[in-house]
Design a protein around this motif. Structure first.
Motif, PDB file in Angstrom:
ATOM      1  N   LYS A  87      42.396 134.241  54.031  1.00 45.55           N
ATOM      2  CA  LYS A  87      43.475 133.928  53.662  1.00 45.55           C
ATOM      3  C   LYS A  87      43.562 132.390  53.085  1.00 45.55           C
ATOM      4  O   LYS A  87      43.270 131.655  54.058  1.00 45.55           O
ATOM      5  CB  LYS A  87      44.512 134.176  54.401  1.00 45.55           C
ATOM      6  CG  LYS A  87      46.111 133.759  53.795  1.00 45.55           C
ATOM      7  CD  LYS A  87      46.988 134.123  54.745  1.00 45.55           C
ATOM      8  CE  LYS A  87      48.326 134.004  54.330  1.00 45.55           C
ATOM      9  NZ  LYS A  87      49.632 134.183  55.195  1.00 45.55           N
ATOM     10  N   SER A  88      43.298 132.068  51.927  1.00 42.12           N
ATOM     11  CA  SER A  88      43.143 130.701  51.373  1.00 42.12           C
ATOM     12  C   SER A  88      43.632 130.466  49.828  1.00 42.12           C
ATOM     13  O   SER A  88      44.158 131.275  49.234  1.00 42.12           O
ATOM     14  CB  SER A  88      41.672 130.388  51.423  1.00 42.12           C
ATOM     15  OG  SER A  88      41.410 128.918  51.298  1.00 42.12           O
ATOM     16  N   LEU A  89      43.435 129.146  49.434  1.00 43.68           N
ATOM     17  CA  LEU A  89      43.439 128.799  47.855  1.00 43.68           C
ATOM     18  C   LEU A  89      42.195 128.713  47.494  1.00 43.68           C
ATOM     19  O   LEU A  89      41.299 127.963  47.962  1.00 43.68           O
ATOM     20  CB  LEU A  89      44.546 128.011  47.757  1.00 43.68           C
ATOM     21  CG  LEU A  89      45.890 128.133  48.304  1.00 43.68           C
ATOM     22  CD1 LEU A  89      46.599 126.810  48.360  1.00 43.68           C
ATOM     23  CD2 LEU A  89      46.784 129.378  47.542  1.00 43.68           C
ATOM     24  N   ASP A 106      46.843 123.658  50.250  1.00 43.64           N
ATOM     25  CA  ASP A 106      48.087 123.280  50.091  1.00 43.64           C
ATOM     26  C   ASP A 106      48.929 123.619  51.269  1.00 43.64           C
ATOM     27  O   ASP A 106      48.494 124.713  52.015  1.00 43.64           O
ATOM     28  CB  ASP A 106      48.475 123.884  48.687  1.00 43.64           C
ATOM     29  CG  ASP A 106      49.934 123.352  48.216  1.00 43.64           C
ATOM     30  OD1 ASP A 106      50.323 122.332  48.816  1.00 43.64           O
ATOM     31  OD2 ASP A 106      50.411 123.994  47.097  1.00 43.64           O
ATOM     32  N   ARG A 107      50.145 123.093  51.389  1.00 39.52           N
ATOM     33  CA  ARG A 107      50.841 123.312  52.599  1.00 39.52           C
ATOM     34  C   ARG A 107      51.361 124.858  52.671  1.00 39.52           C
ATOM     35  O   ARG A 107      51.912 125.170  51.514  1.00 39.52           O
ATOM     36  CB  ARG A 107      52.248 122.375  52.614  1.00 39.52           C
ATOM     37  CG  ARG A 107      53.149 122.726  53.826  1.00 39.52           C
ATOM     38  CD  ARG A 107      54.458 122.788  53.210  1.00 39.52           C
ATOM     39  NE  ARG A 107      55.778 122.738  54.088  1.00 39.52           N
ATOM     40  CZ  ARG A 107      56.104 123.809  54.548  1.00 39.52           C
ATOM     41  NH1 ARG A 107      55.603 125.004  54.452  1.00 39.52           N
ATOM     42  NH2 ARG A 107      57.139 123.525  55.566  1.00 39.52           N
ATOM     43  N   PHE A 153      60.133 120.003  50.424  1.00 36.86           N
ATOM     44  CA  PHE A 153      59.280 120.910  50.121  1.00 36.86           C
ATOM     45  C   PHE A 153      58.666 121.100  48.539  1.00 36.86           C
ATOM     46  O   PHE A 153      57.593 121.037  48.239  1.00 36.86           O
ATOM     47  CB  PHE A 153      59.480 122.445  50.461  1.00 36.86           C
ATOM     48  CG  PHE A 153      58.330 123.425  50.242  1.00 36.86           C
ATOM     49  CD1 PHE A 153      57.500 123.656  51.185  1.00 36.86           C
ATOM     50  CD2 PHE A 153      58.181 124.099  49.071  1.00 36.86           C
ATOM     51  CE1 PHE A 153      56.611 124.552  51.101  1.00 36.86           C
ATOM     52  CE2 PHE A 153      57.109 125.235  48.959  1.00 36.86           C
ATOM     53  CZ  PHE A 153      56.418 125.226  49.853  1.00 36.86           C
ATOM     54  N   GLU A 154      59.765 120.803  47.616  1.00 36.22           N
ATOM     55  CA  GLU A 154      59.338 120.882  46.463  1.00 36.22           C
ATOM     56  C   GLU A 154      60.571 120.040  45.615  1.00 36.22           C
ATOM     57  O   GLU A 154      61.301 119.619  46.121  1.00 36.22           O
ATOM     58  CB  GLU A 154      59.694 122.318  45.830  1.00 36.22           C
ATOM     59  CG  GLU A 154      59.590 122.623  44.183  1.00 36.22           C
ATOM     60  CD  GLU A 154      58.165 122.339  43.520  1.00 36.22           C
ATOM     61  OE1 GLU A 154      57.865 121.043  43.646  1.00 36.22           O
ATOM     62  OE2 GLU A 154      57.808 123.212  42.733  1.00 36.22           O
ATOM     63  N   SER A 227      59.239 130.660  43.049  1.00 39.83           N
ATOM     64  CA  SER A 227      58.299 131.650  42.996  1.00 39.83           C
ATOM     65  C   SER A 227      57.208 130.770  42.338  1.00 39.83           C
ATOM     66  O   SER A 227      57.460 130.029  41.394  1.00 39.83           O
ATOM     67  CB  SER A 227      58.954 133.049  42.087  1.00 39.83           C
ATOM     68  OG  SER A 227      58.779 132.578  40.540  1.00 39.83           O
ATOM     69  N   GLY A 228      56.195 131.383  42.763  1.00 42.69           N
ATOM     70  CA  GLY A 228      54.878 130.729  42.470  1.00 42.69           C
ATOM     71  C   GLY A 228      53.648 131.279  43.089  1.00 42.69           C
ATOM     72  O   GLY A 228      53.634 132.057  44.110  1.00 42.69           O
ATOM     73  N   THR A 229      52.438 131.064  42.387  1.00 37.85           N
ATOM     74  CA  THR A 229      51.107 131.237  43.113  1.00 37.85           C
ATOM     75  C   THR A 229      51.082 131.121  44.450  1.00 37.85           C
ATOM     76  O   THR A 229      50.584 131.962  45.263  1.00 37.85           O
ATOM     77  CB  THR A 229      50.064 131.029  42.345  1.00 37.85           C
ATOM     78  OG1 THR A 229      50.070 131.078  40.925  1.00 37.85           O
ATOM     79  CG2 THR A 229      48.538 131.296  42.953  1.00 37.85           C
ATOM     80  N   THR A 230      51.275 129.831  45.008  1.00 33.43           N
ATOM     81  CA  THR A 230      50.862 129.592  46.182  1.00 33.43           C
ATOM     82  C   THR A 230      52.158 129.914  47.309  1.00 33.43           C
ATOM     83  O   THR A 230      51.879 129.715  48.360  1.00 33.43           O
ATOM     84  CB  THR A 230      50.786 127.879  46.527  1.00 33.43           C
ATOM     85  OG1 THR A 230      51.785 127.247  45.823  1.00 33.43           O
ATOM     86  CG2 THR A 230      49.370 127.610  45.525  1.00 33.43           C
ATOM     87  N   VAL A 231      53.173 130.026  46.820  1.00 29.50           N
ATOM     88  CA  VAL A 231      54.534 130.365  47.808  1.00 29.50           C
ATOM     89  C   VAL A 231      55.008 131.753  47.590  1.00 29.50           C
ATOM     90  O   VAL A 231      55.757 132.173  48.498  1.00 29.50           O
ATOM     91  CB  VAL A 231      55.572 129.261  47.157  1.00 29.50           C
ATOM     92  CG1 VAL A 231      55.203 127.891  47.358  1.00 29.50           C
ATOM     93  CG2 VAL A 231      56.187 129.739  45.879  1.00 29.50           C
TER      94      VAL A 231
END
Length: 275
Positions: A87-89, A106-107, A153-154, A227-231
């Motif tokens: 599990k990673s980026l 990323d966090r 956070f954003e 919504s997003g790739t990392t979240v």
């Protein structure tokens, strides 16, 4: 470009190199194309959609991608194996004739974030072309400092007219009763998760209304999420002084589960294709 690779190895144009003392990042002087891929259970999530966006951006910029989808996918899975990623980026940088693939930090989103939501703040900025996926170093640095200063956070991007269209690295949605509201598609970056969201809305029979929400409209909505790739799908508990009841927003909880189910189905499909 700042060296940001994690892990022991990275891939440059299909060749394995060690991260330590690697000089590849120093050669990137301008704003490159990029994609960030989420790895779950050693599977690159939604690879096809990421590549479609990369190709579309290259076409708009008048560039020709010199590595094929197949080669890039091999690079990604080679890195997963070398760095033993579950599990990673993974980040792909495309700069001139260089294709740099590396583990990226990323966090992470944890269960507390999903249950309670995250705090976000408003950042005054308007993208020149929201549908180009280009790494803008100065913008990234400014936003990072802003989020540290505001303990957020954003950062939600606000135009000069007070429009809240998207986050600095995420799509932005609001809820009002049983419907979801988002900015018109041509005003924001059409993220990979955004296109997947539309499928979830359809499957769960949730109405989506495309309209602009301004800062003065925040008191009229009953919830918000990113919504997003990392979240994935991530509830918002507060925007500045406006707070939302995340715990009792059944619509957002339904969407979070819908996204998890979508990920699980994709992983199953990809693993079956590997066998």
């Amino acid at each position: 470009m700042i060296k940001e690779a994690q892990g022991k190895y990275l891939i440059l144009n299909g060749q394995v190199e060690e991260v330590e003392e690697n000089e590849s990042f120093e050669l990137i002087k301008e704003e490159p194309q990029y994609e960030v891929f989420v790895v779950v259970d050693s599977v690159v999530m939604f690879f096809e959609e990421h590549m479609a966006r990369l190709e579309k951006t290259a076409d708009k910029l008048g560039l020709v991608l010199t590595r094929s989808r197949e080669d890039i996918e091999k690079d990604l899975y080679k890195l997963i194996k070398l760095n033993d990623l579950d599990k990673s980026l993974i980040k792909l940088i495309v700069y001139k004739d260089k294709y740099l693939v590396y583990e990226h930090y990323d966090r992470p989103v944890d269960q507390e974030d999903l249950d309670q939501g995250v705090k976000v703040a408003i950042f005054d900025y308007e993208r020149q072309d929201p549908n180009l996926k280009i790494l803008r170093h100065e913008f990234k640095r400014e936003v990072a400092k802003f989020m540290i200063d505001t303990d957020s956070f954003e950062a939600l991007l606000r135009t000069k007219d007070g429009e809240l269209l998207e986050g600095s690295r995420t799509n932005l949605y609001f809820t009002q009763g049983d419907k979801v509201i988002s900015a018109p598609a041509d005003r924001v970056l059409r993220g990979i998760t955004r296109s997947r969201m539309e499928k979830i809305f359809k499957k769960l029979n949730i109405d989506l209304e495309e309209k602009v929400i301004r800062d003065i409209d925040l008191v009229k909505v009953d919830g918000a999420f990113l919504s997003g790739t990392t979240v994935g799908i991530l509830p918002i508990k507060s925007i500045e002084s406006i707070e939302f009841d995340v715990e009792n927003n059944k619509l957002i909880k339904k969407l979070v589960q819908g996204y998890k189910d979508l990920q699980a189905a994709y992983i199953k499909e990809k693993k079956e294709s590997f066998s």
